[in-house]
Design a protein around this motif. Sequence first.
Motif, mmCIF file in Angstrom:
data_model
loop_
_atom_site.group_PDB
_atom_site.id
_atom_site.type_symbol
_atom_site.label_atom_id
_atom_site.label_comp_id
_atom_site.label_asym_id
_atom_site.label_seq_id
_atom_site.Cartn_x
_atom_site.Cartn_y
_atom_site.Cartn_z
ATOM 1 N N ASP A 63 0.821 -1.214 0.000
ATOM 2 C CA ASP A 63 0.000 0.000 0.000
ATOM 3 C C ASP A 63 0.852 1.260 0.000
ATOM 4 O OD1 ASP A 63 -2.299 -1.455 -0.088
ATOM 5 O OD2 ASP A 63 -2.881 -1.124 2.006
ATOM 6 N N HIS A 64 1.969 1.248 0.742
ATOM 7 C CA HIS A 64 2.791 2.459 0.768
ATOM 8 C C HIS A 64 3.442 2.711 -0.589
ATOM 9 C CE1 HIS A 64 5.977 -0.568 1.583
ATOM 10 N NE2 HIS A 64 6.799 0.318 1.057
ATOM 11 N N GLU A 65 3.686 1.648 -1.355
ATOM 12 C CA GLU A 65 4.240 1.808 -2.704
ATOM 13 C C GLU A 65 3.180 2.370 -3.651
ATOM 14 O OE1 GLU A 65 7.567 -1.778 -2.763
ATOM 15 O OE2 GLU A 65 5.446 -2.272 -3.082
ATOM 16 N N LYS A 66 1.948 1.924 -3.497
ATOM 17 C CA LYS A 66 0.856 2.478 -4.305
ATOM 18 C C LYS A 66 0.669 3.961 -3.998
ATOM 19 C CE LYS A 66 -1.644 -1.940 -4.215
ATOM 20 N NZ LYS A 66 -2.848 -2.619 -3.664
ATOM 21 N N LEU A 67 0.772 4.325 -2.716
ATOM 22 C CA LEU A 67 0.619 5.719 -2.338
ATOM 23 C C LEU A 67 1.747 6.565 -2.937
ATOM 24 C CD1 LEU A 67 -1.117 7.656 -0.683
ATOM 25 C CD2 LEU A 67 0.343 7.169 1.290
ATOM 26 N N PHE A 68 2.969 6.042 -2.929
ATOM 27 C CA PHE A 68 4.093 6.751 -3.536
ATOM 28 C C PHE A 68 3.843 6.953 -5.029
ATOM 29 C CE2 PHE A 68 7.932 6.365 -6.104
ATOM 30 C CZ PHE A 68 8.650 7.472 -5.671
ATOM 31 N N LEU A 69 3.403 5.897 -5.720
ATOM 32 C CA LEU A 69 3.169 5.997 -7.157
ATOM 33 C C LEU A 69 2.013 6.944 -7.471
ATOM 34 C CD1 LEU A 69 3.701 2.243 -8.098
ATOM 35 C CD2 LEU A 69 5.245 4.161 -8.616
ATOM 36 N N SER A 70 1.025 7.014 -6.579
ATOM 37 C CA SER A 70 -0.069 7.967 -6.768
ATOM 38 C C SER A 70 0.454 9.398 -6.667
ATOM 39 C CB SER A 70 -1.175 7.728 -5.732
ATOM 40 O OG SER A 70 -1.746 6.440 -5.892
ATOM 41 N N ARG A 71 1.398 9.638 -5.750
ATOM 42 C CA ARG A 71 1.996 10.979 -5.639
ATOM 43 C C ARG A 71 2.798 11.311 -6.892
ATOM 44 N NH1 ARG A 71 2.936 9.584 -0.037
ATOM 45 N NH2 ARG A 71 5.083 8.982 -0.546
ATOM 46 N N VAL A 72 3.520 10.320 -7.417
ATOM 47 C CA VAL A 72 4.255 10.545 -8.669
ATOM 48 C C VAL A 72 3.293 10.948 -9.775
ATOM 49 C CG1 VAL A 72 5.579 9.397 -10.488
ATOM 50 C CG2 VAL A 72 6.176 9.011 -8.086
ATOM 51 N N ALA A 73 2.173 10.232 -9.872
ATOM 52 C CA ALA A 73 1.192 10.542 -10.907
ATOM 53 C C ALA A 73 0.642 11.959 -10.735
ATOM 54 C CB ALA A 73 0.061 9.524 -10.866
ATOM 55 N N ARG A 74 0.342 12.352 -9.500
ATOM 56 C CA ARG A 74 -0.220 13.683 -9.269
ATOM 57 C C ARG A 74 0.795 14.785 -9.591
ATOM 58 N NH1 ARG A 74 -5.151 14.109 -7.780
ATOM 59 N NH2 ARG A 74 -6.175 12.295 -6.846
ATOM 60 N N ARG A 75 2.048 14.542 -9.244
ATOM 61 C CA ARG A 75 3.064 15.569 -9.522
ATOM 62 C C ARG A 75 3.338 15.673 -11.017
ATOM 63 N NH1 ARG A 75 6.704 13.928 -4.197
ATOM 64 N NH2 ARG A 75 5.298 14.948 -2.703
ATOM 65 N N ALA A 76 3.301 14.535 -11.690
ATOM 66 C CA ALA A 76 3.476 14.573 -13.152
ATOM 67 C C ALA A 76 2.307 15.309 -13.799
ATOM 68 C CB ALA A 76 3.573 13.152 -13.700
ATOM 69 N N ALA A 125 8.138 3.716 -11.697
ATOM 70 C CA ALA A 125 7.902 5.127 -11.395
ATOM 71 C C ALA A 125 7.896 5.957 -12.667
ATOM 72 C CB ALA A 125 8.954 5.645 -10.419
ATOM 73 N N ASP A 126 8.806 5.635 -13.608
ATOM 74 C CA ASP A 126 8.833 6.353 -14.890
ATOM 75 C C ASP A 126 7.575 6.056 -15.701
ATOM 76 O OD1 ASP A 126 11.302 7.298 -14.167
ATOM 77 O OD2 ASP A 126 12.440 5.895 -15.423
ATOM 78 N N ALA A 127 7.142 4.803 -15.666
ATOM 79 C CA ALA A 127 5.946 4.443 -16.424
ATOM 80 C C ALA A 127 4.720 5.179 -15.893
ATOM 81 C CB ALA A 127 5.732 2.934 -16.360
ATOM 82 N N VAL A 128 4.597 5.278 -14.564
ATOM 83 C CA VAL A 128 3.483 6.025 -13.969
ATOM 84 C C VAL A 128 3.578 7.500 -14.341
ATOM 85 C CG1 VAL A 128 2.523 6.834 -11.774
ATOM 86 C CG2 VAL A 128 3.082 4.420 -12.072
ATOM 87 N N ARG A 129 4.767 8.061 -14.222
ATOM 88 C CA ARG A 129 4.958 9.475 -14.569
ATOM 89 C C ARG A 129 4.559 9.743 -16.014
ATOM 90 N NH1 ARG A 129 10.895 10.590 -15.538
ATOM 91 N NH2 ARG A 129 10.247 9.389 -17.373
ATOM 92 N N ASP A 130 5.055 8.901 -16.932
ATOM 93 C CA ASP A 130 4.793 9.129 -18.348
ATOM 94 C C ASP A 130 3.310 8.970 -18.677
ATOM 95 O OD1 ASP A 130 7.502 9.470 -18.561
ATOM 96 O OD2 ASP A 130 7.901 7.488 -19.446
ATOM 97 N N ALA A 131 2.674 7.968 -18.060
ATOM 98 C CA ALA A 131 1.250 7.758 -18.317
ATOM 99 C C ALA A 131 0.436 8.930 -17.777
ATOM 100 C CB ALA A 131 0.791 6.451 -17.682
#
Length: 622
Positions: A63-76, A125-131
């Motif tokens: 869950d903490h990894e999903k939360l991190f990736l959600s933050r990456v998506a929001r910042r991107a 993390a890059d894939a989430v950012r790019d998407a």
Amino acid sequence: MDGPATATILIGSMKTKVVLSLLSALILCSLPVGRAFAADAADRSDSASVEALPEPAVPALADHEKLFLSRVARRALRDTVLGRDPYEPDYIPSSLQEKTTEVVVRLRQGGFLLAASSGGPAPIADAVRDAAAAAGKNLAQVVETSVGDSAELLIEIEVVGPAQAIPSVGDWTQPRAVDSFIEPGVHGMVLAGPSGTYRFCPTEVFTSDVTVAQGLRSLARQVQKNPMEIPKTRLYRFRTIHWYQAKAGAEIVSLHRGLVLVPPEAVTADELDRAIEELAEYMVWRQKPSGLFSYEYEPARDAFSDEDNLVRQVGATLALTLHARESGLSASLAASDKGIRYHLQGLRDIPGRGDAAFIATADGKNKLGVTALLALALAQHPDRQKYTDVRSELIEGMLWLQRPSGMFVTAFPPAENIEAQDYFPGEALLAMAEHYTLDPSAKILDAFNRAMGFYREYFRGIPSPALVPWQSQAYALMAQHGRRQDYAGYVFELTDWLAKKQLTPENCTWPELWGGIAAYQKGRAGVATASYLEGFADALRLARELNDQERVKRYEKIVRGATRFVLQLRIRPEEAYFIRSPKNAVGGVRTTPALDLLRIDHCQHALVGLMKARHALFDHGG
């Protein structure tokens, strides 16, 4: 699919009117699919049988990894809105640094899918950012968005696992070709051909109300633009891990098949009380001023169906009548009264029989089920004494339809047929059993004796799951009145046969399906389990009445499992993230775990089944 529609979207403090194509998740089929996705799959053997095929790997994220990736998506997304260079995380948890995959990101608000895109194959993390950045650019084509607005968007993320080649299944373009290896809402599909690779994600089944067969046809249309490519096209399956974050700073909500798992320990008296009240409130909400109910609601399209079925309509009235009697709630009683008044408009005398009547319907079909379920509602009404005379006339009318063999004709004149033998006779018998409780008579006993002789042999010749719940409820009640062992034996025969089809950890991979009854197709369970639960609960109460301890223990387990599954089928707020009109959906009962069609009779059976389970499991004093 719905055509373009104009919708008012509220983003932050800005109210913008935009024209949406009401993006279906199917749009993702035309998004680029990474080459590594197909290449990895192409290296796999094609020789294994479907039965021996191991499950595709599932991406593993805490869950903490999903939360991190959600933050990456929001910042991107934020940096895309601001027109900045692509966001670069200054820190990536070590557990994610070696994960390389593809990712799909969707942006939603108010249930509308505003934009979507994919990223990868790349470090996760890059894939989430790019998407997310690509989805942000797509969003800009729909509506002008500020940083504050983007913080209020729901971000949905689906991380794609490795593809697995499917063994030869013959002609994969046929509608049911993939049924044996695609679990709806769990497995996605990929078609890879010389000119391109196309993907159907697992989530598309429940967010777009698209069946697996329809998804495959959508993929196939892409390939069939060049028929020469079909023999060279390969079919794969894959799994994903799926979650969303409703807005910036919110907790993530993890979903499997679009569901939050209901654990077995959730089957408590308090939880059942809550579910029963919420479901009754939902059904009352669905009632029209006429007394009828909106028949079917399709959340993914935000549309009510024009289809209708009067047997199911009166069944909904019956369910709320039962709830009004048990709860004393005025809303359920008012709904019951409105429904009863509507259906009593069809009351007609049987020619030549001054003591017998039936309910005629506008379609002229005059089905036995309408009369039977209305008579049952009149017997259960909190003020049932005022309906004594009309109820007695309806019972006489149903007795008139029974033939010397014990079989019931299933329609009143001028219609006459013997269809629906699995349903209507059992409904009539249950109405007679409830009437017998209030007014015992030899002619009802005679009707039950003759009916059991006919329908027991009928069932043994052509076993039908649909026959079991109505007949078992009727005969369980009559068995308790007279302690009739032959009636009890019939109930137990029906129950034991159907119970063998229950999904359990021993025969089913998916915890969300446990307790469901796979009555017609191996491994597939749906809302019909709610109607089976009605019969199971009454069989449990009968076994307890007869002190059959072996069956009591076994039936308690069956009832608990079926109850858990029916609770799983309810749409809860956290599962309604893609629904545009939550009021029309939350509290309703799905058709299957991956098919969010909300039919009023499905809610009816769930309400009655849960009420009966509540009594059978928790109101027995021992």
